[in-house]
Design an enzyme around this catalytic site. Sequence first.
Site, short mmCIF file in Angstrom:
data_model
loop_
_atom_site.label_atom_id
_atom_site.label_comp_id
_atom_site.label_asym_id
_atom_site.label_seq_id
_atom_site.Cartn_x
_atom_site.Cartn_y
_atom_site.Cartn_z
CB THR A 132 54.65 18.09 -44.20
OG1 THR A 132 55.60 16.95 -43.55
CG2 THR A 132 53.42 18.33 -43.73
CG ASP A 133 57.31 13.35 -45.70
OD1 ASP A 133 57.05 14.13 -44.80
OD2 ASP A 133 58.33 12.81 -45.89
CD GLU A 134 56.11 15.06 -40.10
OE1 GLU A 134 55.40 15.07 -39.10
OE2 GLU A 134 57.39 15.59 -40.24
CE1 TYR A 158 53.98 20.89 -39.17
CE2 TYR A 158 54.71 18.66 -39.61
CZ TYR A 158 54.55 19.95 -40.00
OH TYR A 158 55.11 20.30 -41.52
CE LYS A 162 52.28 22.34 -43.71
NZ LYS A 162 52.31 23.87 -43.78
#
Length: 358
Positions: A132-134, A158, A162
Amino acid sequence: MILVTGGAGFIGSNFVLDWLAAGDEPVLNLDALTYAGNLRNLESLTGDPRHVFVRGDIGDRALLDSLLARHRPRAIVHFAAESHVDRSIHGPAEFMRTNVQGTFTLLEASRAHWATLPSGEREAFRFHHVSTDEVYGSLAPGAPAFTESHAYEPNSPYSASKAASDHLVRAWHHTYGLPVVTTNCSNNYGPYHFPEKLIPLMIVNALAGKPLPVYGDGQQIRDWLYVSDHCSGIRAVLAGGQLGETYNIGGWNEQANIDIVRSICTLLDELRPDPAGPYERLITHVADRPGHDRRYAIDARKIERELGWRPAETFQSGIRKTVQWYLDHADWVAEVQSGGYRDWVEQNYARRSPNAPR
Ligand code: NAD
Ligand code: TYD
């Protein structure tokens, strides 16, 4: 064949359906069927010998070893994860167990399997990690979009989990030579999206005449990508990505949450007008998410330059298809809104006393 983990979830099931629509290479689909996994997403594949579903956990090493030995996949596409930021705030332990420990176990099983392959198959093998970009954290207004060399600054349990998994995948390549590629994608939307996430939640709440809970001022920005474009990006990287490299995938579509919610209301006013009045009347500002990232934006030039990938959908075309899909699949929505779903909605929103709109 390829092994897909998490192929009964939102993106994983779209990936499996798109994969089998585009070709005939079989898919071994390993999914634990948590609250987010739903075999109904795959019911069009019933009886299709190209799809083999196994209910199981990516943390189960013995199961992984036996599946890999038996099916000898040429690639693993790893989607399985806990994926909802709000749930990670309420209960981070499951995120560490699946996203970190589970990815570690999958990497170790993959490494052992890969070591047994004859040399041609060893070279062709791929471990594709879906991320993810997060992991990059939050962008200031006007700051350049995330490139692949942006520092990792995860802010939620989260995104931290990741980020940890991305680092493990990177290390397994550098230390052991495991042939990996990683993709970091922006927010997806489309069919089979579990209605705990912004876009499907707003659609199903609006249709039920319930409040549309916008966190804080609603000015947080996400870069939305239609899910089948994410799937085509993964296929492109799996086929042609450089080993050990990461590729950002995004929609070139930054929008504030409040604008997304208004677009959904406008579409519903057109497609399913409510006699009680425009759906925007249901917008309710509620308490913000702790540690809420203000802005994500993806610079997707690398995947375009190296692999020729660009999104096929515009936001206008993608959101219209999505709203229409939810209108056409009331039975799917009703089924996923089970007791467990209602418990979650109660837990997450009960504490967010409505604020005055800002
Ligand atoms: P999802 O929550 O809809 O689905 C996750 C799937 O993984 C479910 O089917 C679940 O049953 C399965 N699963 C969970 N724990 C498991 C375990 N221990 N063993 C086996 N299966 C397990 O998630 P999603 O939105 O489809 O996201 C898929 C992947 O894409 C995730 O890795 C996520 O981090 C990443 N991603 C998501 C987005 C997004 O916008 N949704 C954007 C970028 C990246
Ligand atoms: P979400 O779909 O949970 O994705 P992520 O947090 O991974 O980006 O949320 C998207 C944005 O919408 C995020 O800024 C939080 C916001 N949001 C709301 O305003 N209200 C809601 O009820 C939800 C679920 C999210």
